[in-house]
Design an enzyme around this catalytic site. Structure first.
Site, PDB file in Angstrom:
ATOM      1  N   TYR A   9     -17.545  26.238  -0.666  1.00  0.00           N
ATOM      2  CA  TYR A   9     -17.255  24.598  -0.563  1.00  0.00           C
ATOM      3  C   TYR A   9     -16.319  24.342  -1.353  1.00  0.00           C
ATOM      4  O   TYR A   9     -15.815  23.282  -1.146  1.00  0.00           O
ATOM      5  CB  TYR A   9     -18.649  24.018  -0.911  1.00  0.00           C
ATOM      6  CG  TYR A   9     -19.421  24.269  -2.302  1.00  0.00           C
ATOM      7  CD1 TYR A   9     -19.140  23.684  -3.297  1.00  0.00           C
ATOM      8  CD2 TYR A   9     -20.412  25.131  -1.663  1.00  0.00           C
ATOM      9  CE1 TYR A   9     -20.012  24.279  -4.421  1.00  0.00           C
ATOM     10  CE2 TYR A   9     -21.238  25.256  -2.582  1.00  0.00           C
ATOM     11  CZ  TYR A   9     -20.922  24.903  -4.127  1.00  0.00           C
ATOM     12  OH  TYR A   9     -21.874  25.497  -5.062  1.00  0.00           O
ATOM     13  N   GLU A  32       1.067  -1.098  -0.023  1.00  0.00           N
ATOM     14  CA  GLU A  32       0.161  -0.040  -0.166  1.00  0.00           C
ATOM     15  C   GLU A  32       0.659   1.292   0.185  1.00  0.00           C
ATOM     16  O   GLU A  32       0.265   2.425  -0.231  1.00  0.00           O
ATOM     17  CB  GLU A  32      -0.857   0.227   1.281  1.00  0.00           C
ATOM     18  CG  GLU A  32      -1.864  -0.956   1.210  1.00  0.00           C
ATOM     19  CD  GLU A  32      -2.680  -0.934   2.486  1.00  0.00           C
ATOM     20  OE1 GLU A  32      -3.919  -0.535   2.407  1.00  0.00           O
ATOM     21  OE2 GLU A  32      -2.405  -1.121   3.643  1.00  0.00           O
ATOM     22  N   LYS A  83     -12.392   3.892   1.932  1.00  0.00           N
ATOM     23  CA  LYS A  83     -11.315   3.408   1.117  1.00  0.00           C
ATOM     24  C   LYS A  83     -12.061   2.217   0.334  1.00  0.00           C
ATOM     25  O   LYS A  83     -11.938   0.991   0.671  1.00  0.00           O
ATOM     26  CB  LYS A  83     -10.284   2.783   2.192  1.00  0.00           C
ATOM     27  CG  LYS A  83      -8.900   2.437   1.639  1.00  0.00           C
ATOM     28  CD  LYS A  83      -8.094   2.242   2.892  1.00  0.00           C
ATOM     29  CE  LYS A  83      -6.520   1.799   2.318  1.00  0.00           C
ATOM     30  NZ  LYS A  83      -5.612   1.627   3.148  1.00  0.00           N
ATOM     31  N   ILE A 130      -6.784   5.153   7.937  1.00  0.00           N
ATOM     32  CA  ILE A 130      -7.741   6.243   7.536  1.00  0.00           C
ATOM     33  C   ILE A 130      -8.280   7.098   8.547  1.00  0.00           C
ATOM     34  O   ILE A 130      -8.878   8.234   8.408  1.00  0.00           O
ATOM     35  CB  ILE A 130      -8.884   5.534   6.643  1.00  0.00           C
ATOM     36  CG1 ILE A 130      -9.408   4.555   7.271  1.00  0.00           C
ATOM     37  CG2 ILE A 130      -8.353   4.979   5.179  1.00  0.00           C
ATOM     38  CD1 ILE A 130     -10.779   4.213   6.732  1.00  0.00           C
ATOM     39  N   GLU A 131      -8.286   6.383   9.922  1.00  0.00           N
ATOM     40  CA  GLU A 131      -8.592   7.283  11.037  1.00  0.00           C
ATOM     41  C   GLU A 131      -7.930   8.507  11.227  1.00  0.00           C
ATOM     42  O   GLU A 131      -8.412   9.493  11.390  1.00  0.00           O
ATOM     43  CB  GLU A 131      -8.566   6.545  12.158  1.00  0.00           C
ATOM     44  CG  GLU A 131      -9.637   5.301  12.355  1.00  0.00           C
ATOM     45  CD  GLU A 131      -8.938   3.694  11.586  1.00  0.00           C
ATOM     46  OE1 GLU A 131      -9.766   2.955  11.746  1.00  0.00           O
ATOM     47  OE2 GLU A 131      -8.205   3.947  10.873  1.00  0.00           O
TER      48      GLU A 131
END
Length: 118
Positions: A53, A21, A98, A72-73
């Site tokens: 935005y 990864e 993900k 990802i946290e």
């Protein structure tokens, strides 16, 4: 409280725990809810009275592009911190997906709801 939604924002980041990864960026998808008061913009019809935005999306993209988190946290948390630092918002809900990580699942995601600490 009013809300602005950005849904399905694709970003790319070097993310993951495994060696395979860490060799190339991966596609991630962000859904974010920005809690704010939109009454002035609703009454004035003036862009300067609302949250830009597009700038929020750019902020999220830059965090994803420049980070090298394993989890990802951690990346989701960093995105929230960056949004709070750049924009005056009382609350954010951010879901970071993900989608391409598990062959037998449509998606893996984390979702955080945070109030501005300032």
């Amino acid at each position: 409280m009013d809300k602005i939604y950005i849904e399905g924002l694709e970003v790319f980041s070097l993310i993951g725990v495994y060696d395979w990864e860490r060799v190339a960026t991966q596609r991630l998808v962000v859904d974010v809810t920005l809690y704010t008061d939109l009454s002035q913009a609703a009454n004035s019809d003036k862009v300067e009275h609302t949250l830009n935005y597009a700038e929020v999306a750019t902020c999220i993209e830059l965090v994803a592009k420049s980070s090298e988190f394993e989890l990802i946290e951690a990346l989701a948390n960093e995105m929230i911190k960056a949004i709070f630092a750049q924009f005056s918002l009382p609350k954010i809900r951010l879901k970071l997906s993900k989608p391409d990580i598990l062959a037998n699942a449509l998606n893996v995601a984390v979702e955080f709801t945070r109030e501005n600490p300032h």
